[in-house]
Each structure stands twice: as structure tokens, then as C-alpha cells.
Design an enzyme around this catalytic site. Structure first.
Site: not given
Ligand code: AMP
Length: 191
Positions: A14, A89, A128, A134, A146
Site C-alpha cells: 500500500k 480497517r 522490510r 519498524r 497483524r
Molecule cells: P500500517 O503502517 O498501516 O501497517 O499500520 C501500522 C499499525 O498502526 C497497525 O498494525 C495498527 O496497529 C495501527 N493502525 C494503522 N492504521 C490503523 C487503522 N486504520 N485503525 C487501527 N489501527 C491502525
């Protein structure tokens, strides 16, 4: 406005594909994960709260996430459009996003769902981790959590957009360029 929800499991690409969409269509990129990480880096209250969920691979609660997203959209009201990356999400987030857009006299144009098999996701996230720094990419148990959370809580959001005839499934396997081509074709098809 062109408002795109870029959807898919962790590791689907993404972030990478968002960068290409922004460049091609001049959109504002809103990644809730990036915004949380910035808050963590700056040690804000929001960052501290988010960290307690992110480090376990759980979702940050809807209310917190939705309020944060709303504030970001409102900061960019003159945008030509948005790419929502990693949001919504949950179905509650999807509804809140529709309400927010409707309140601006706008709507979501399309939801692009990147489809990638689980073995490939695990491989990509492990790769990654070597460059992202991260913590949530570095721990196999957190990666699995996740992916499980995606399956249980996030994947149903596809039905939400399908019922509005806005869900476009894109094969997310292959090279970055191949996937970009497929996404661009889907977006250009809208116009
Ligand atoms: P990402 O960078 O999109 O992989 O997000 C990393 C982490 O941030 C996720 O595993 C969630 O813990 C949190 N997170 C990101 N976006 C959301 C969302 N829309 N709703 C809830 N938690 C989120």
C-alpha cells in the site's frame, strides 16, 4: 475530487503504490500508520497510546483513529483528492469515512484491494524489517497477529465497499511496476 481507499493486508504494498498514485494523480496521501509512527517518534500522548497497540500488532481503537483521520482531512480541504492508506480497517471506520466525505459534499471514488497470498506477505514484511526499522515488522509473532487481525477485522470492509459497487480487487503479486500498471488502469477506468 478523486478519493481512493488503498486497501490490503500488511505487506501488500500500500505504501509503495501510494507514492506512485500521489505522483500520477496529485493526491494527498493519508496513511494512518505513518501518522501514528510520527506521533510515536515525537512522543506525543497519541503516540504513546498508539504504541501500546502497534507493538502487539493490534488495531488502535476506532474512536482515536477516526478522530485523528478527520483532523488530517480537515487540514487539507483544498486537496484535489485523497489516498487513504491503511484506513479504514473496520466497518465502523468505513462508515465514519463516508460520513466525513458526505459532510464535505464528496464521496469515496473507489476502493482498491491489493490481493497477496500470506506466504508472500510474511516474506515481504521480513525483508522490510531489515530497512524499515519498524519493531512490528521484526517479530514473527507480531507479523502473524497483524495478518490475523486483517483477516478477522479488516477484510470484511471489502463487503462494505462491494455493497456500494466500489470494491476493485487487484492482483498484488508480481513486480512493483506490474502492480502499479494494474492500479492505474483501474483508476483511469473510473474517469
Ligand atoms: P500500517 O503502517 O498501516 O501497517 O499500520 C501500522 C499499525 O498502526 C497497525 O498494525 C495498527 O496497529 C495501527 N493502525 C494503522 N492504521 C490503523 C487503522 N486504520 N485503525 C487501527 N489501527 C491502525
Amino acid at each position: 475530487m478523486l478519493n481512493i481507499v488503498l486497501f490490503g493486508p500488511p505487506g501488500a504494498g500500500k505504501g509503495t503504490q501510494s507514492e506512485r498514485l500521489i505522483a500520477e494523480f496529485s493526491l494527498v496521501h493519508l496513511s494512518t500508520g505513518d501518522i501514528f509512527r510520527l506521533n510515536m517518534k515525537n512522543e506525543t500522548d497519541l503516540g504513546q497510546l498508539a504504541k501500546s497497540y502497534i507493538q502487539k500488532g493490534q488495531l488502535v481503537p476506532d474512536e482515536v483513529t477516526i478522530n485523528m483521520l478527520k483532523a488530517e482531512v480537515q487540514k487539507n480541504e483544498s486537496a484535489r483528492g485523497f489516498i487513504f492508506d491503511g484506513f479504514p480497517r473496520t466497518n465502523a471506520q468505513a462508515k465514519a469515512l463516508d460520513n466525513l466525505m458526505n459532510g464535505m459534499g464528496e464521496s469515496i471514488s473507489t476502493m482498491i484491494s491489493l490481493e497477496v497470498d500470506e506466504i508472500e506477505l510474511r516474506n515481504r514484511l521480513t525483508e522490510r524489517a531489515k530497512v524499515s526499522g519498524r519493531a512490528d515488522d521484526a517479530d514473527p509473532a507480531v507479523i502473524q497477529n497483524r495478518i490475523d487481525v486483517y483477516r478477522k477485522e479488516t477484510a470484511p470492509v471489502k463487503d462494505y465497499y462491494s455493497s456500494q459497487e466500489k470494491c476493485v480487487m487487484i492482483d498484488g503479486m508480481g513486480t512493483i511496476d506490474e502492480i502499479t500498471e494494474r492500479i492505474f488502469a483501474a483508476v483511469k477506468n473510473l474517469k
